[in-house]
Motif scaffolding. Structure first.
Motif, PDB file in Angstrom:
ATOM      1  N   LEU A 179     -50.188  53.397 -11.269  1.00  0.00           N
ATOM      2  CA  LEU A 179     -51.088  52.249 -11.119  1.00  0.00           C
ATOM      3  C   LEU A 179     -51.289  52.193  -9.468  1.00  0.00           C
ATOM      4  O   LEU A 179     -49.928  52.169  -8.706  1.00  0.00           O
ATOM      5  N   PHE A 180     -52.137  52.454  -8.747  1.00  0.00           N
ATOM      6  CA  PHE A 180     -52.323  52.590  -7.239  1.00  0.00           C
ATOM      7  C   PHE A 180     -52.707  51.214  -6.802  1.00  0.00           C
ATOM      8  O   PHE A 180     -54.115  50.686  -7.328  1.00  0.00           O
ATOM      9  N   ILE A 181     -52.375  50.617  -5.917  1.00  0.00           N
ATOM     10  CA  ILE A 181     -52.933  49.233  -5.500  1.00  0.00           C
ATOM     11  C   ILE A 181     -52.846  49.542  -3.758  1.00  0.00           C
ATOM     12  O   ILE A 181     -51.764  49.445  -3.265  1.00  0.00           O
ATOM     13  N   HIS A 182     -53.913  49.275  -3.285  1.00  0.00           N
ATOM     14  CA  HIS A 182     -53.990  49.328  -1.752  1.00  0.00           C
ATOM     15  C   HIS A 182     -54.482  47.894  -1.291  1.00  0.00           C
ATOM     16  O   HIS A 182     -55.230  47.230  -1.817  1.00  0.00           O
ATOM     17  N   ALA A 183     -53.862  47.590  -0.063  1.00  0.00           N
ATOM     18  CA  ALA A 183     -54.377  46.299   0.676  1.00  0.00           C
ATOM     19  C   ALA A 183     -54.077  46.440   2.091  1.00  0.00           C
ATOM     20  O   ALA A 183     -53.246  47.478   2.411  1.00  0.00           O
ATOM     21  N   ASP A 184     -54.436  45.630   2.768  1.00  0.00           N
ATOM     22  CA  ASP A 184     -54.049  45.296   4.342  1.00  0.00           C
ATOM     23  C   ASP A 184     -52.477  45.219   4.538  1.00  0.00           C
ATOM     24  O   ASP A 184     -51.919  45.924   5.212  1.00  0.00           O
ATOM     25  N   THR A 185     -51.945  44.429   3.551  1.00  0.00           N
ATOM     26  CA  THR A 185     -50.541  44.106   3.531  1.00  0.00           C
ATOM     27  C   THR A 185     -49.802  44.060   2.217  1.00  0.00           C
ATOM     28  O   THR A 185     -50.349  43.352   1.301  1.00  0.00           O
ATOM     29  N   LEU A 186     -48.773  44.791   2.032  1.00  0.00           N
ATOM     30  CA  LEU A 186     -48.236  44.774   0.766  1.00  0.00           C
ATOM     31  C   LEU A 186     -46.537  44.312   0.860  1.00  0.00           C
ATOM     32  O   LEU A 186     -45.950  44.339   1.752  1.00  0.00           O
ATOM     33  N   VAL A 187     -46.291  43.070   0.010  1.00  0.00           N
ATOM     34  CA  VAL A 187     -44.719  42.442   0.276  1.00  0.00           C
ATOM     35  C   VAL A 187     -44.052  42.642  -1.218  1.00  0.00           C
ATOM     36  O   VAL A 187     -44.771  42.287  -2.277  1.00  0.00           O
ATOM     37  N   ALA A 188     -43.051  43.456  -1.168  1.00  0.00           N
ATOM     38  CA  ALA A 188     -42.333  43.518  -2.471  1.00  0.00           C
ATOM     39  C   ALA A 188     -41.089  42.973  -2.471  1.00  0.00           C
ATOM     40  O   ALA A 188     -40.336  43.205  -1.447  1.00  0.00           O
ATOM     41  N   THR A 189     -40.807  42.249  -3.470  1.00  0.00           N
ATOM     42  CA  THR A 189     -39.536  41.348  -3.333  1.00  0.00           C
ATOM     43  C   THR A 189     -38.898  41.372  -4.699  1.00  0.00           C
ATOM     44  O   THR A 189     -39.537  41.544  -5.785  1.00  0.00           O
ATOM     45  N   GLY A 190     -37.528  41.487  -4.758  1.00  0.00           N
ATOM     46  CA  GLY A 190     -36.807  41.259  -6.010  1.00  0.00           C
ATOM     47  C   GLY A 190     -36.272  42.406  -6.444  1.00  0.00           C
ATOM     48  O   GLY A 190     -36.560  43.540  -6.147  1.00  0.00           O
ATOM     49  N   PRO A 191     -35.010  42.094  -7.181  1.00  0.00           N
ATOM     50  CA  PRO A 191     -34.500  43.371  -7.888  1.00  0.00           C
ATOM     51  C   PRO A 191     -35.104  44.016  -9.109  1.00  0.00           C
ATOM     52  O   PRO A 191     -36.055  43.569  -9.267  1.00  0.00           O
ATOM     53  N   LYS A 192     -34.585  45.017  -9.734  1.00  0.00           N
ATOM     54  CA  LYS A 192     -35.008  45.599 -10.792  1.00  0.00           C
ATOM     55  C   LYS A 192     -35.528  44.525 -11.996  1.00  0.00           C
ATOM     56  O   LYS A 192     -34.585  43.789 -12.172  1.00  0.00           O
ATOM     57  N   ASN A 193     -36.637  44.618 -12.439  1.00  0.00           N
ATOM     58  CA  ASN A 193     -37.238  43.982 -13.543  1.00  0.00           C
ATOM     59  C   ASN A 193     -37.433  42.452 -13.088  1.00  0.00           C
ATOM     60  O   ASN A 193     -37.868  41.896 -13.981  1.00  0.00           O
ATOM     61  N   ARG A 194     -37.391  42.273 -12.091  1.00  0.00           N
ATOM     62  CA  ARG A 194     -37.880  41.047 -11.350  1.00  0.00           C
ATOM     63  C   ARG A 194     -38.592  41.115 -10.226  1.00  0.00           C
ATOM     64  O   ARG A 194     -38.627  40.229  -9.421  1.00  0.00           O
ATOM     65  N   ARG A 195     -39.017  42.299 -10.002  1.00  0.00           N
ATOM     66  CA  ARG A 195     -39.753  42.660  -8.760  1.00  0.00           C
ATOM     67  C   ARG A 195     -41.169  41.782  -8.682  1.00  0.00           C
ATOM     68  O   ARG A 195     -41.698  41.815  -9.684  1.00  0.00           O
ATOM     69  N   ILE A 196     -41.450  41.120  -7.776  1.00  0.00           N
ATOM     70  CA  ILE A 196     -42.750  40.682  -7.411  1.00  0.00           C
ATOM     71  C   ILE A 196     -43.558  41.387  -6.159  1.00  0.00           C
ATOM     72  O   ILE A 196     -43.068  41.911  -5.234  1.00  0.00           O
ATOM     73  N   LEU A 197     -44.659  41.790  -6.449  1.00  0.00           N
ATOM     74  CA  LEU A 197     -45.483  42.545  -5.465  1.00  0.00           C
ATOM     75  C   LEU A 197     -46.789  41.480  -5.243  1.00  0.00           C
ATOM     76  O   LEU A 197     -47.377  41.112  -5.902  1.00  0.00           O
ATOM     77  N   ARG A 198     -46.906  41.337  -3.734  1.00  0.00           N
ATOM     78  CA  ARG A 198     -47.758  40.626  -3.479  1.00  0.00           C
ATOM     79  C   ARG A 198     -48.841  41.356  -2.270  1.00  0.00           C
ATOM     80  O   ARG A 198     -48.278  42.079  -1.526  1.00  0.00           O
ATOM     81  N   ALA A 199     -50.008  41.401  -2.696  1.00  0.00           N
ATOM     82  CA  ALA A 199     -51.071  42.144  -1.792  1.00  0.00           C
ATOM     83  C   ALA A 199     -51.767  41.190  -1.090  1.00  0.00           C
ATOM     84  O   ALA A 199     -52.477  40.383  -1.705  1.00  0.00           O
ATOM     85  N   TYR A 200     -52.400  41.305   0.121  1.00  0.00           N
ATOM     86  CA  TYR A 200     -53.173  40.571   0.801  1.00  0.00           C
ATOM     87  C   TYR A 200     -54.292  41.277   1.553  1.00  0.00           C
ATOM     88  O   TYR A 200     -54.044  42.338   2.022  1.00  0.00           O
ATOM     89  N   TYR A 201     -55.305  40.786   1.424  1.00  0.00           N
ATOM     90  CA  TYR A 201     -56.769  41.331   2.108  1.00  0.00           C
ATOM     91  C   TYR A 201     -57.332  42.608   1.517  1.00  0.00           C
ATOM     92  O   TYR A 201     -56.530  43.759   1.659  1.00  0.00           O
ATOM     93  N   ASP A 202     -58.522  42.448   1.079  1.00  0.00           N
ATOM     94  CA  ASP A 202     -58.949  43.776   0.819  1.00  0.00           C
ATOM     95  C   ASP A 202     -58.257  44.682  -0.178  1.00  0.00           C
ATOM     96  O   ASP A 202     -57.979  45.854  -0.106  1.00  0.00           O
ATOM     97  N   VAL A 203     -57.857  44.134  -1.437  1.00  0.00           N
ATOM     98  CA  VAL A 203     -57.070  44.747  -2.515  1.00  0.00           C
ATOM     99  C   VAL A 203     -57.775  45.411  -3.023  1.00  0.00           C
ATOM    100  O   VAL A 203     -58.895  45.237  -3.680  1.00  0.00           O
ATOM    101  N   ARG A 204     -57.504  46.835  -3.483  1.00  0.00           N
ATOM    102  CA  ARG A 204     -58.248  47.731  -4.419  1.00  0.00           C
ATOM    103  C   ARG A 204     -57.203  48.438  -5.286  1.00  0.00           C
ATOM    104  O   ARG A 204     -56.119  48.836  -5.011  1.00  0.00           O
ATOM    105  N   ILE A 205     -57.560  48.482  -6.650  1.00  0.00           N
ATOM    106  CA  ILE A 205     -56.816  49.037  -7.625  1.00  0.00           C
ATOM    107  C   ILE A 205     -57.342  50.350  -8.234  1.00  0.00           C
ATOM    108  O   ILE A 205     -58.702  50.229  -8.406  1.00  0.00           O
ATOM    109  N   LEU A 206     -56.413  51.126  -8.809  1.00  0.00           N
ATOM    110  CA  LEU A 206     -56.800  52.370  -9.496  1.00  0.00           C
ATOM    111  C   LEU A 206     -55.669  52.750 -10.447  1.00  0.00           C
ATOM    112  O   LEU A 206     -54.537  52.887 -10.075  1.00  0.00           O
ATOM    113  N   LYS A 207     -56.295  52.957 -11.710  1.00  0.00           N
ATOM    114  CA  LYS A 207     -55.470  53.347 -12.676  1.00  0.00           C
ATOM    115  C   LYS A 207     -56.326  54.301 -13.758  1.00  0.00           C
ATOM    116  O   LYS A 207     -57.455  53.948 -13.608  1.00  0.00           O
ATOM    117  N   SER A 208     -55.991  55.387 -14.403  1.00  0.00           N
ATOM    118  CA  SER A 208     -56.761  56.159 -15.230  1.00  0.00           C
ATOM    119  C   SER A 208     -57.848  55.306 -16.110  1.00  0.00           C
ATOM    120  O   SER A 208     -58.806  55.746 -16.383  1.00  0.00           O
TER     121      SER A 208
END
Length: 533
Positions: free
Chosen positions: A303-332
């Motif tokens: 899973l590819f996620i592109h944005a102007d800014t990416l913020v990843a927080t949290g430990p394993k299995n509780r990880r949160i990803l925030r993406a800001y501005y012009d987000v684009r997603i690609l998966k098969s």
């Protein structure tokens, strides 16, 4: 005038001899010996000085005393060779012991051999062979040397010690050992007064919670912080951080990277890249900007996620990803675009949100223009958009379970047989269910409208265009396309022959076909502005 010239010449005559004398080489002095002899056959020109039971040989030159058991002194050459428990002292600032020493009084060069141990108030150096340049205040060796100062132990196979600058230049198998860290390098400079190291070749720093590798850098060993360049890599907090330039500061639990940045999170099986990044260990977070791209491995897919800014927080299995501005997603099996994104791995929830319109945009935009600002997803051949999109995944398998779209729901699918036809459904709310990761069924509620091209199953001839409104409908998918539609509440409408339905009535209000925004590859996730960053 003649009297003045005569006085000047007399003064010059007095000065010249004094000046020439001061520039002459100082002669090595014999301060003490037990006795002396000569052996012109074996040691021509040498005065052989030896010790007795009561006194040893002591020579003196330009502030330095050299004590030994035996010395061969060549007065004409201003040179001597001393052997046996040699002690070289220079005031209170330097003491050196060795098995033997050669000393050139003209060049003020000393070559010490065998169990060499040099000691100063702030350090000690031990090696097998050491050259001491008293004029330039440098000591250098090309055999294994060990230096001990107040905080660390340093070893190398080649080194130069600049006495006045309190600086070392090491080459070949350099090691700095400290209770808090270890440094290995092929070449570095070390400032003893500030406990700082400049790294010039392949180097590795290992602390209690981090490892740094680089080919060039600066490291403050007291503060455990520095800047690292050229093949720089930081292993920190279960992450592998790379960049053209890295900054690390242990006390603040902080690291930053610039240009060609990558952060590999081994626990969360994810990779984030960009051109600038910051890592905060205490918050267990990473911020990436400038061509930011997140890559998550999901069930042998990415899973590819592109944005102007990416913020990843949290430990394993509780990880949160925030993406800001012009987000684009690609998966098969999925593509997407939004203004912002929120992904919570602990719940499996992904939100795609739109950018709020300005007051002027709200007043002037058509419904179609407003819909172009909404988040959009592409499942195979279906385009789905709305004010807010929610995807829910199974937290164990990571496969999609359900889909919700709130507000201005619009589904468009290019009709496969007609050249300009589009199947369309719009409404106020959508709920969808996935089966084995594929969209299987959706239900659309509230002011539902539909335009659908009907064909004969046998010869694929167009029967007509179904244009219907209802309160709700259900739709099933097969192989990524709309398979059948069921009207659930009070449908009204008709099937029109193509010739009887004007072209402007074949699209629903707010229709916005956004296939030009569809990312076919990872390269399509970036626009021209991204490559300028």
């Amino acid at each position: 005038m003649q009297i003045f010239l005569r006085k000047y010449l007399i003064l010059l005559a007095l000065i010249l001899p004094i000046s020439s004398i001061s520039q002459e080489d100082k002669i090595i002095e014999i301060k003490q010996s037990g006795g002396s002899r000569q052996d012109q056959d074996k040691f021509p020109g040498a005065n052989i000085l030896f010790k007795t039971a009561n006194q040893r040989v002591i020579l003196f030159h330009n502030g330095a005393f050299i004590e030994s058991d035996l010395a061969y002194f060549y007065s004409k050459d201003n040179y001597f060779s001393a052997l046996g428990n040699v002690i070289f002292t220079q005031g209170d600032s330097l003491k050196m012991t060795c098995n033997s020493i050669e000393y050139d009084g003209k060049k003020q060069l000393a070559l010490a051999n065998g169990d060499v141990y040099l000691e100063r108030p702030d350090m000690s150096l031990s090696t097998e062979k050491l050259n001491l340049d008293r004029i330039n205040n440098e000591a250098f060796y090309d055999t294994k040397g060990v230096i001990i100062d107040s905080s660390s132990t340093l070893t190398s196979n080649n080194g130069v010690y600049f006495l006045n600058k309190k600086k070392y230049r090491f080459k070949s198998s350099v090691i700095i050992e400290n209770p808090r860290y270890n440094v290995t390098s092929d070449q570095l400079e070390y400032l003893t007064e500030f406990n700082q190291a400049f790294l010039y070749d392949h180097s590795k720093i290992t602390g209690d919670s981090y490892t740094i590798i680089c080919d060039r850098g600066f490291y403050d060993l007291d503060l455990e912080k520095g800047i690292f360049k050229k093949n720089a890599t930081l292993y920190y907090d279960n992450k592998i951080i790379k960049g053209d330039s890295l900054y690390f500061e242990k006390e603040k639990n902080y690291a930053a990277a610039t240009k060609n940045v990558s952060i590999l999170d081994s626990l969360n099986n994810s990779l984030i890249t960009g051109n600038y990044g910051e890592i905060y260990k205490k918050k267990d977070s990473a911020i990436i900007t400038q061509r930011a791209l997140s890559i998550n491995v999901i069930d042998k897919d990415s899973l590819f996620i592109h944005a102007d800014t990416l913020v990843a927080t949290g430990p394993k299995n509780r990880r949160i990803l925030r993406a800001y501005y012009d987000v684009r997603i690609l998966k098969s099996d999925l593509r997407g675009k939004s203004d912002s994104l929120f992904l919570d791995e602990s719940t499996g929830l992904t939100k795609l949100l739109s950018k709020p319109l300005s007051r002027q945009q709200q007043q002037t935009f058509t419904e179609a223009e407003r819909n172009k600002y909404n988040p959009v997803l592409w499942f195979d051949k279906s385009q789905m958009s709305g004010n807010k999109i929610f995807l829910l995944s199974n937290t164990k398998t990571k496969k999609l379970d359900s889909l919700k779209i709130e507000g201005n729901v619009f589904i468009i699918e290019k009709d496969s047989l007609s050249e300009y036809g589009y199947n369309q459904i719009k409404g106020g709310f959508l709920e969808g269910v996935f089966k084995l990761g594929k969209l299987n069924n959706i239900v659309i509620k509230k002011n539902t409208e539909m335009v659908y091209y009907l064909y004969n199953d046998e010869d694929k001839q167009l029967i007509g265009i179904d244009k219907t409104t209802c309160s709700a409908l259900s739709m099933n998918f097969f192989e990524g396309q709309i398979n059948d539609i069921t009207f659930l509440v009070a449908p009204t409408g008709d099937v029109y022959p193509e010739k009887d339905l004007p072209k402007n009535e074949r699209t629903l209000k707010g229709f916005a076909w956004r296939r030009d925004e569809y990312p076919s590859s990872v390269g399509d996730l970036f626009n021209e502005d991204d490559f300028k960053k």
